[in-house]
Design a protein around this motif. Structure first.
Motif, short mmCIF file in Angstrom:
data_model
loop_
_atom_site.label_atom_id
_atom_site.label_comp_id
_atom_site.label_asym_id
_atom_site.label_seq_id
_atom_site.Cartn_x
_atom_site.Cartn_y
_atom_site.Cartn_z
N LEU A 64 84.07 7.24 29.12
CA LEU A 64 83.94 6.84 30.51
C LEU A 64 84.09 5.33 30.58
CD1 LEU A 64 80.92 9.13 31.50
CD2 LEU A 64 83.36 9.58 31.82
N GLU A 66 84.54 1.74 32.10
CA GLU A 66 84.02 1.09 33.30
C GLU A 66 84.48 -0.35 33.47
OE1 GLU A 66 79.96 -0.97 31.67
OE2 GLU A 66 79.86 1.19 31.93
N HIS A 73 80.95 2.63 39.35
CA HIS A 73 81.35 3.13 38.04
C HIS A 73 80.16 3.73 37.30
CE1 HIS A 73 85.29 0.57 37.80
NE2 HIS A 73 85.16 1.25 38.94
N HIS A 74 79.01 3.06 37.40
CA HIS A 74 77.83 3.58 36.72
C HIS A 74 77.30 4.84 37.40
CE1 HIS A 74 78.18 0.04 34.40
NE2 HIS A 74 77.90 -0.76 35.40
N GLN A 77 79.49 7.56 36.14
CA GLN A 77 79.15 7.90 34.75
C GLN A 77 77.92 8.82 34.72
OE1 GLN A 77 78.84 3.84 33.48
NE2 GLN A 77 80.77 3.89 32.36
N VAL A 93 74.91 10.47 24.40
CA VAL A 93 75.49 9.30 25.04
C VAL A 93 75.37 8.09 24.13
CG1 VAL A 93 75.37 7.75 27.03
CG2 VAL A 93 75.00 10.21 27.34
N TYR A 133 72.39 1.24 34.69
CA TYR A 133 72.67 2.14 33.57
C TYR A 133 71.57 3.18 33.36
CZ TYR A 133 76.37 -1.11 32.09
OH TYR A 133 77.50 -1.89 32.03
N ILE A 136 72.18 6.96 33.82
CA ILE A 136 73.00 7.59 32.78
C ILE A 136 72.11 8.08 31.66
CG2 ILE A 136 74.92 7.25 31.18
CD1 ILE A 136 75.73 4.80 32.97
N VAL A 235 79.42 11.29 24.65
CA VAL A 235 79.89 10.54 25.81
C VAL A 235 79.79 9.06 25.48
CG1 VAL A 235 79.54 10.01 28.25
CG2 VAL A 235 79.15 12.34 27.41
N ILE A 237 79.94 5.30 26.76
CA ILE A 237 79.90 4.40 27.91
C ILE A 237 80.40 3.04 27.44
CG2 ILE A 237 78.43 3.32 29.65
CD1 ILE A 237 78.62 6.37 29.92
#
Length: 315
Positions: A64, A66, A73-74, A77, A93, A133, A136, A235, A237
């Motif tokens: 993902l 960003e 964007h966050h 995510q 993550v 964040y 997420i 995932v 980030i």
């Protein structure tokens, strides 16, 4: 039990999954024709949200990419992680923003998400506010997933920039093999332009090496997590530049773990001058266009930072 009541009860799990799947309402309002649309470069068509969800759920690794200071964007995510959870996944993550030598700090503080940013010196290290964040991380943990540090430790980064890293370190990160000429030139140009053409030419090769090394370190982290039994997918980030499919983490993964199924989603801010999604052939498996965050002129900011360092060095 009346049939209507029974039918509603039977539909509750379905309705809850659909609720999880609804993308967040953008914080940044935009009337750009691409804002909020999802483009698939390989097929030259737009994807529906349902189609994107299917692709996310079928991958072993989801990237993902960003723009760090864009709140939408966050939010997307976090939505993607919740979507994976709704599909029965347990996302692992990994964060570019956390150096791998801070994994113990992350593990120790993970039960206090409000204080996690402070424990990791998030703001001190120059990242946007931790609360952007936090959702997420919360979504991953709520699904029974994990959180991992993914980036190079700062001391290793400094060694690589000065080309004084141990030979085995260079080999592990793939720095002993030259990049294809076109890729190397494009990466150098991107670094120059992202630093407003203010960096001396002598600094660019070291910065290219650092970018390559970070991509390799993140790829190694992702590959190791993907080999764990049970939870998944992994995932990542990270900044959009690290998630590019023509170079970056996906390219390094093709070298060290070619069997992994990788899906890279680029979260890309719209450009007022560009309305054709294929105009720049974005190097991702899919691109989700968003509004552009308001920010200070990055070149003016960089100029101030460089002057501050110069003044400090002269004292």
């Amino acid at each position: 039990m009346p049939f209507r009541v029974l039918l509603v009860l039977l539909m509750l799990p379905i309705l809850s999954v659909q609720a999880c799947s609804a993308p967040p309402t953008p914080v940044i309002a935009s009337d750009h024709p691409l804002a909020g649309r999802i483009w698939q470069p390989a097929t030259g068509r737009f994807l529906s949200v349902d189609e994107l969800e299917t692709r996310l759920a079928s991958a072993q690794v989801v990237m993902l990419g960003e723009t760090h200071d864009n709140p939408d964007h966050h939010a997307l995510q976090a939505w993607a992680v919740r979507t994976l959870a709704a599909a029965g996944k347990k996302p692992q993550v990994a964060f570019e923003m956390i150096d791998r030598d801070r994994q113990a700090d992350l593990d120790e503080a993970v039960h206090d998400l409000d204080g996690l940013g402070e424990a990791l010196r998030w703001k001190e290290r120059g990242w946007p506010d931790w609360p952007l964040y936090r959702p997420i991380a919360e979504a991953a943990l709520a699904a029974g997933g994990t959180l991992s540090a993914a980036n190079l430790p700062a001391d290793v980064t400094r060694q690589i920039a000065r080309r004084v890293e141990p030979a085995e370190q260079a080999a592990r990160l793939g720095l002993n093999a030259p990049l294809p000429e076109a890729i190397a030139a494009a990466l150098a140009d991107e670094i120059r332009s992202s630093h407003c053409n203010m960096m001396p030419d002598s600094a660019i090769p070291g910065m290219v090496r650092v970018q390559r090394a970070r991509d390799a370190e993140m790829a190694e982290t992702v590959a190791a997590l993907a080999q764990r039994p049970g939870p998944g997918p992994v995932v990542l980030i990270a900044g959009a530049g690290h998630a590019r499919t023509d170079r970056g983490v996906p390219e390094r993964l093709r070298q060290i773990a070619p069997g992994l199924t990788v899906f890279s989603l680029g979260l890309i801010e719209t450009d007022a001058a560009v309305t054709d999604p294929a105009a720049e052939a974005p190097p991702f498996d899919a691109v989700w266009f968003t509004g552009r965050a308001e920010r200070e002129d990055p070149c003016a900011q960089l100029m101030r930072q460089m002057k501050k360092k110069s003044d400090a060095a002269g004292k």
